[in-house]
Design an enzyme around this catalytic site. Structure first.
Site, PDB file in Angstrom:
ATOM      1  N   HIS A   2      13.063 -13.107  -0.749  1.00  0.00           N
ATOM      2  CA  HIS A   2      14.174 -12.854   0.150  1.00  0.00           C
ATOM      3  C   HIS A   2      15.148 -14.014  -0.049  1.00  0.00           C
ATOM      4  O   HIS A   2      14.727 -15.120  -0.416  1.00  0.00           O
ATOM      5  CB  HIS A   2      13.705 -12.791   1.605  1.00  0.00           C
ATOM      6  N   ASP A  40      13.928 -16.958   1.679  1.00  0.00           N
ATOM      7  CA  ASP A  40      12.720 -17.611   1.130  1.00  0.00           C
ATOM      8  C   ASP A  40      13.166 -18.704   0.162  1.00  0.00           C
ATOM      9  O   ASP A  40      12.570 -19.780   0.088  1.00  0.00           O
ATOM     10  CB  ASP A  40      11.858 -16.625   0.320  1.00  0.00           C
ATOM     11  N   GLU A  59      15.583   0.047  -2.354  1.00  0.00           N
ATOM     12  CA  GLU A  59      14.189   0.382  -2.005  1.00  0.00           C
ATOM     13  C   GLU A  59      14.219   1.336  -0.811  1.00  0.00           C
ATOM     14  O   GLU A  59      14.444   0.916   0.321  1.00  0.00           O
ATOM     15  CB  GLU A  59      13.421  -0.898  -1.641  1.00  0.00           C
ATOM     16  N   GLU A  75       8.264   1.972  -3.220  1.00  0.00           N
ATOM     17  CA  GLU A  75       7.055   1.469  -2.572  1.00  0.00           C
ATOM     18  C   GLU A  75       6.153   2.650  -2.232  1.00  0.00           C
ATOM     19  O   GLU A  75       6.589   3.631  -1.627  1.00  0.00           O
ATOM     20  CB  GLU A  75       7.408   0.690  -1.297  1.00  0.00           C
ATOM     21  N   HIS A 109       6.116   3.759   1.433  1.00  0.00           N
ATOM     22  CA  HIS A 109       7.366   4.362   1.882  1.00  0.00           C
ATOM     23  C   HIS A 109       7.449   5.824   1.436  1.00  0.00           C
ATOM     24  O   HIS A 109       7.947   6.674   2.177  1.00  0.00           O
ATOM     25  CB  HIS A 109       8.570   3.593   1.344  1.00  0.00           C
ATOM     26  N   ASP A 148       0.922  -1.192   4.439  1.00  0.00           N
ATOM     27  CA  ASP A 148       0.831  -2.186   3.349  1.00  0.00           C
ATOM     28  C   ASP A 148      -0.619  -2.535   3.003  1.00  0.00           C
ATOM     29  O   ASP A 148      -0.978  -3.708   2.838  1.00  0.00           O
ATOM     30  CB  ASP A 148       1.602  -3.468   3.702  1.00  0.00           C
ATOM     31  N   ASP A 177       3.336  -5.042  -2.569  1.00  0.00           N
ATOM     32  CA  ASP A 177       3.792  -5.373  -1.213  1.00  0.00           C
ATOM     33  C   ASP A 177       2.625  -5.057  -0.287  1.00  0.00           C
ATOM     34  O   ASP A 177       2.557  -3.978   0.296  1.00  0.00           O
ATOM     35  CB  ASP A 177       5.056  -4.581  -0.855  1.00  0.00           C
TER      36      ASP A 177
HETATM   37  C1  3MF Z   1       9.518  -3.102   4.356  1.00  0.00           C
HETATM   38  C2  3MF Z   1       9.248  -3.649   3.028  1.00  0.00           C
HETATM   39  C3  3MF Z   1       9.778  -5.003   2.744  1.00  0.00           C
HETATM   40  C4  3MF Z   1      10.678  -5.058   1.558  1.00  0.00           C
HETATM   41  C5  3MF Z   1      11.036  -6.448   1.235  1.00  0.00           C
HETATM   42  C6  3MF Z   1      12.022  -6.543   0.099  1.00  0.00           C
HETATM   43  C7  3MF Z   1       8.293  -6.665   3.548  1.00  0.00           C
HETATM   44  O1  3MF Z   1       8.820  -1.991   4.632  1.00  0.00           O
HETATM   45  O2  3MF Z   1       8.578  -3.037   2.246  1.00  0.00           O
HETATM   46  O3  3MF Z   1       8.660  -5.827   2.496  1.00  0.00           O
HETATM   47  O4  3MF Z   1      10.037  -4.523   0.448  1.00  0.00           O
HETATM   48  O5  3MF Z   1      11.557  -7.013   2.372  1.00  0.00           O
HETATM   49  O6  3MF Z   1      13.294  -6.284   0.518  1.00  0.00           O
HETATM   50 MG    MG Z   2       8.399  -3.218   0.183  1.00  0.00          MG
END
Ligand code: 3MF
Ligand code: MG
Length: 345
Positions: free
Chosen positions: A48, A51, A173, A209, A212, A249, A282
């Protein structure tokens, strides 16, 4: 041993807080986190913006450059590379109702400006790649925004970002919900389409992801295939998800091994390693996990991925062809399951 390169974000080593309870593990400082990447078999760091440069919003361009340079040196010293940076708009009070799609023009400007800084940081870390997870770009109630205007604002923002840096590549994403009830870019189809409407579609791609896609009721491997066919799968966030719940996750393959197998299969079919792009994770350790073993979710996910690469590569192509020719999918399914379980076909 592997032709795949692996990455994860520092937020994947975390303190275990959830919406119902506080942290359960001590904070691991950033330098300590970097030192475990190599040990666990990872070379790429997903960042991020904050970060890389904490409190990025309150810093001057000179200070941002100084901090980013120091971070680049930390990476170099650890033998690691940055994969991308992503603007963490969703934690700022200004982004409470979304940044790019806020009804407030000042907030929209802030979101674009902050993301420009995020792009600058990516370049200073040696990458030309940013990821936009559009966390709060959506609504809790439909009437809260004019959704047509919101999409237009998002497109304007993407164009402003592409114009800010002529070499930067942006991957969206997608996620269908959480934190918002409804997100505006819920699937890779939406992400790639809005990318195609920008002033420079070739610099727009996607990151998929697993969780997601499952939350959208879709199959992650087919979502990946959709992007791969277009040459637009620029990274992944592999993990797992036990049905339609909150974003879990979980470790890759932990809830649905066959779905994981099919994600690996589609990456293999596309020749993903040849692209040089990362296999990103992730994943979160379970809240019950004690601090000294709170990186097992990372090494386990990588191990499962590599074991599944072997499974894909050793699946008998002859048998596959016979079943396909005969249109005997019951037979094919049993052959796949037998192969995954290591029992006789
Ligand atoms: C949220 C996510 C996030 C994003 C990350 C990159 C914590 O559901 O998946 O992971 O992937 O913030 O932008
Ligand atoms: Mg993610």
């Amino acid at each position: 041993m592997s032709d795949y390169r692996f990455s994860f974000g520092p937020w994947n080593i975390h303190e275990g807080a959830d919406p119902f309870g506080p942290t359960v593990r001590p904070t691991v400082e950033f330098a300590k986190k970097l030192s475990v990447y190599k040990q666990l078999g990872f070379e790429g760091v997903q960042f991020h913006d904050d970060d890389a440069v904490p409190e990025v919003d309150s810093k001057s361009p000179e200070q941002i450059a100084k901090d980013a340079k120091a971070m680049k040196k930390m990476l170099d010293d650890a033998g690691l590379v940055a994969e991308f940076t992503a603007p963490r708009l969703w934690e700022d009070p200004r982004g409470v109702d979304g940044g790019f799609t806020s009804n407030n023009a000042d907030v929209r400007k802030w979101a674009i400006d902050r993301t420009k800084r995020c792009i600058d940081i990516a370049r200073m870390l040696g990458v030309k790649f940013v990821v936009l997870w559009l966390a709060r770009e959506g609504t809790y109630i439909r009437e809260a925004k004019n959704a047509i205007d919101a999409h237009k604002h998002l497109l304007d923002a993407l164009n402003a970002l592409l114009a800010h840096d002529k070499e930067i590549e942006i991957a969206i994403e997608p996620k269908p919900n959480e934190p918002m009830d409804h997100a505006y870019i819920p699937t890779i189809g939406h992400a790639l389409h809005i990318g195609s409407r920008t002033t420079d579609p070739k610099r727009m791609g996607g990151l998929i992801e697993t969780a997601h896609a499952i939350l959208a009721g879709l199959d992650p491997s087919d979502e990946m295939a959709f992007a791969l066919e277009a040459g637009k799968l620029w990274s992944v966030h592999l993990n797992d998800q036990n049905g339609l719940k909150y974003d879990q996750d979980k470790s890759f393959g932990a809830a649905n091994l066959r779905m994981a197998y099919n994600q690996v299969r589609v990456l293999e079919l596309s020749g993903y390693p040849k692209t040089g792009r990362f296999v990103g994770l992730d994943v979160k350790a379970m809240r019950t996990q004690k601090a000294d073993v709170a990186t097992k979710h990372l090494s386990n996910s990588r191990r499962i991925f590599l074991a599944l690469v072997e499974k894909v590569r050793t699946f008998d192509k002859q048998i596959e062809k016979q079943f396909l020719d005969a249109r005997d999918y019951e037979g094919l399914e049993m052959a796949v399951l037998a192969h995954l379980m290591g029992i006789k076909p």
